[in-house]
Design an enzyme around this catalytic site. Structure first.
Site, PDB file in Angstrom:
ATOM      1  N   GLY A   1       0.819  -1.200   0.000  1.00  0.00           N
ATOM      2  CA  GLY A   1       0.000   0.000   0.000  1.00  0.00           C
ATOM      3  C   GLY A   1       0.854   1.252   0.000  1.00  0.00           C
ATOM      4  N   PRO A   2       0.228   2.407  -0.193  1.00  0.00           N
ATOM      5  CA  PRO A   2       0.968   3.667  -0.225  1.00  0.00           C
ATOM      6  C   PRO A   2       1.679   3.942   1.097  1.00  0.00           C
ATOM      7  CG  PRO A   2      -1.289   3.948  -1.020  1.00  0.00           C
ATOM      8  CD  PRO A   2      -1.212   2.592  -0.408  1.00  0.00           C
ATOM      9  N   SER A   3       2.726   4.747   1.048  1.00  0.00           N
ATOM     10  CA  SER A   3       3.452   5.129   2.263  1.00  0.00           C
ATOM     11  C   SER A   3       2.522   5.872   3.203  1.00  0.00           C
ATOM     12  CB  SER A   3       4.646   6.017   1.902  1.00  0.00           C
ATOM     13  OG  SER A   3       5.574   5.302   1.111  1.00  0.00           O
ATOM     14  N   GLY A   4       2.729   5.649   4.489  1.00  0.00           N
ATOM     15  CA  GLY A   4       1.903   6.315   5.499  1.00  0.00           C
ATOM     16  C   GLY A   4       0.557   5.673   5.708  1.00  0.00           C
ATOM     17  N   GLY A   5       0.359   4.484   5.153  1.00  0.00           N
ATOM     18  CA  GLY A   5      -0.946   3.831   5.280  1.00  0.00           C
ATOM     19  C   GLY A   5      -1.137   3.076   6.574  1.00  0.00           C
ATOM     20  N   GLY A   6      -0.041   2.826   7.322  1.00  0.00           N
ATOM     21  CA  GLY A   6      -0.167   2.136   8.601  1.00  0.00           C
ATOM     22  C   GLY A   6       0.476   0.761   8.626  1.00  0.00           C
ATOM     23  N   LYS A   7       1.291   0.448   7.613  1.00  0.00           N
ATOM     24  CA  LYS A   7       1.896  -0.897   7.532  1.00  0.00           C
ATOM     25  C   LYS A   7       2.863  -1.131   8.701  1.00  0.00           C
ATOM     26  CE  LYS A   7       3.537  -0.122   3.388  1.00  0.00           C
ATOM     27  NZ  LYS A   7       3.002   1.235   3.174  1.00  0.00           N
TER      28      LYS A   7
ATOM     29  N   GLU B   1      10.528  -3.895   4.573  1.00  0.00           N
ATOM     30  CA  GLU B   1      11.309  -3.274   3.498  1.00  0.00           C
ATOM     31  C   GLU B   1      12.754  -3.763   3.535  1.00  0.00           C
ATOM     32  OE1 GLU B   1       9.962  -1.427   1.303  1.00  0.00           O
ATOM     33  OE2 GLU B   1       8.203  -0.455   2.145  1.00  0.00           O
TER      34      GLU B   1
END
Length: 585
Positions: A374-380, A504
């Site tokens: 998902g996009p950065s800052g999504g809560g992963k 990552e």
């Protein structure tokens, strides 16, 4: 705002006493030190009386040998007792500060990650080093003068009342003035010293942020930016230092002025009484000597109260840390094996006032790979923090099978998890120490070589001059990014975790390093429940399932093919990755 908060806070010296008492200072040593101080003060009481007899009995006769011997013995005894008292109190002070630092260090290690995220490391370091040193200085340098000063003042006043109560009453008129000065300036010193400690902590935080990232500073040509930031902190400390110096510059001269004025008054008034025959010359000399035994301790008392204000500020900051709630690593059921799927049931999480995750629900099959995309800052990464129990969900529950993971012992649960991050965490030490970090058992060389080989790290380690005993430097600076990652993978393999979390893990590597790390990760992931956060399509395309998260919400779950077919944002993500990799779907 901060200054107003400090000014409104009530001064409570009992906090300091409770803090010191909590370190269990050696009472025998402290009592001995105080007895030595009392002995020093007692000898001081005898000297003026001895001098009085000498002056009143002096009529051209020479001093007798006994008198000289007694006087010399008294001074030698006083010097020995004073030196022993100083040493013993210094020992007590170092004991107190050592115990305080032990308590703080133990507390910091057991505090949840939330505390460390909310507080600058430099400020926390300042509490362990600077604030405890202030407490130590009060005990080692000023406690003796306070105790002996009180005794000296009270004892001298009693003797003076016996010698001549009228002159003593005249002298005591200066006491209320001195007390008022100490109280007024003491409050000012408390406010200034508290702000001084706060600014010292902030400046320490700046140093702690900048120095480890000096490469970034130079690569960004940011020397002038950091120079100004550092100079701002230095100037602020300078300003508060001047305020502190002004208060001290007022306090000591004012006290000295009062005492000297008192001395002149006593000498003048005493001269009249000697001339009238109401007072002998010996009484007058003794009175002046006792007056000095009051003047000197009064100055020392003013310094004691000044440092007490500083110690109170330090005490409050230390209590701020000691009062934090720690993790209870032993609470819950023991767990030695993870057998079952992991389930997220309506899990939400808010970081302070910001809602980060919203009602996440999915299952991670045991022994399978679940990719979080998902996009950065999504809560992963926040989701990873919840799985490792750095934080607790605001609502909902994470379960292993049917059992909430919060029911398990924290240490046991984290022992089941292996974590490999994008920025590998290495401590300053040897490669061996970093691979074996956190394990209490002795690791045989054969086992160390086995996991290093599985992590594709053995070859480069053996090529180093000192092999496994090679120092990696601060944060592993002497190793390349790929080498650091393989050390982290070897560490995870040695722990033999049943849950893997890869955050990552290859995103910052070059292609040649990535090949080795990917092979090492394949070895690591075998037969383990694995969670992968990745931006590269190659990392997640073969995952058993992909959970796509946007703005803290799950918007898609499935395999790569399923999401590519029906999830528009995932399809854009995958297409961009394919384009960057020069591939066609």
């Amino acid at each position: 705002m901060e200054q107003n908060r400090v000014e409104k806070k009530k001064f409570d010296w009992r906090l300091f006493l409770a803090l010191v008492k909590g370190t269990n200072p050696p009472r025998g040593i402290m009592i001995t030190a105080l007895v030595m101080s009392l002995l020093t003060t007692g000898v001081g009481f005898a000297v003026p009386l001895f001098t009085k007899r000498l002056v009143d009995g002096f009529s051209g006769q020479s001093f007798t040998g006994n008198q000289i011997a007694i006087l010399v013995a008294a001074f030698v005894l006083q010097a020995l007792a004073s030196g022993l008292s100083i040493y013993l109190l210094a020992k007590v002070g170092h004991h107190v500060v050592a115990k305080l630092r032990e308590k703080l260090w133990d507390k910091l290690l057991r505090l949840p990650v939330r505390f460390h995220h909310n507080n600058d490391t430099g400020e926390t370091l300042s509490r362990v080093t600077n604030d405890t040193s202030i407490v130590k200085e009060l005990i080692t340098e000023h406690l003796t003068s306070f105790v002996t000063g009180i005794i000296s003042i009270v004892g001298s006043i009693i003797i003076l009342l016996i010698l001549d109560w009228k002159m003593t009453i005249v002298m005591l008129l200066a006491v209320p003035v001195a007390i008022i000065i100490i109280m007024v300036l003491g409050r000012q010193m408390y406010r200034v010293s508290k702000m001084m400690q706060e600014e010292t902590a902030k400046f320490t935080a700046v140093l702690n942020q900048v120095l480890p990232e000096m490469k970034l500073v130079k690569a960004s040509n940011a020397e002038h930016v950091e120079q100004e930031r550092g100079n701002k902190g230095i100037r602020t400390l300078f300003t508060y230092g001047l305020k502190e110096a002004k208060i001290q510059a007022l306090l000591s001269p004012l006290m000295l002025f009062i005492m000297m004025l008192l001395l002149v008054t006593i000498i003048g008034y005493g001269g009249v009484r000697v001339a009238s025959g109401a007072l002998s010359a010996g009484d007058m000399v003794a009175f002046i000597l006792y007056l000095f035994q009051i003047i000197m301790p009064m100055t020392q008392l003013s310094m004691f109260f000044t440092h007490l204000q500083k110690a109170m500020g330090a005490t409050e900051r230390i209590y701020d840390v000691l009062g934090e709630e720690t993790e209870d690593a032993e609470k819950g059921k023991p767990i030695t094996h993870v057998d079952g799927d992991l389930h997220m049931d309506e899990v939400s999480f808010a970081y302070q006032a910001e809602q980060v995750l919203h009602n996440l629900s999915f299952s991670a099959p045991a022994g399978k790979v679940t990719a979080i995309a998902g996009p950065s800052g999504g809560g992963k990464s926040t989701l990873f923090g919840l799985l490792e129990r750095y934080y607790e969900p605001t609502s909902g529950v994470i379960r292993l099978g049917t059992e909430p993971i919060s029911n398990f012992k924290l240490q046991d649960w984290r022992r089941q998890i292996g974590y490999v991050a994008q920025e590998t965490a290495l401590l300053s030490g040897t490669i061996r120490e970093n691979i074996c970090y956190g394990l209490e058992r002795e690791i045989p060389q054969e086992e160390l070589e086995r996991v290093s080989e599985m992590a594709y790290a053995k070859q480069f380690i053996e090529e180093l001059p000192e092999g496994f005993e090679t120092k990696v430097g601060e944060r592993g600076v002497k190793l390349s990014g790929g080498q650091r990652q393989r050390i982290a993978i070897a560490r995870a393999l040695l722990r033999d975790p049943q849950i893997l979390m890869l955050d990552e893990a290859t995103s910052s590597l070059d292609s040649s390093s990535e090949i080795y790390v990917q092979r090492a990760l394949q070895n690591l992931m075998q037969n383990r429940t694995t969670f992968v956060i990745a931006h590269r399509l190659s990392t997640i395309v073969d995952a058993d399932q992909i959970v796509f998260i946007e703005r803290g919400r799950i918007t898609g779950i499935g395999t790569h093919g399923e999401l590519f077919e029906r999830h528009e944002l995932y399809r854009q993500f995958a297409s961009q990755q394919q384009l960057l990799a020069g591939k066609v779907d």
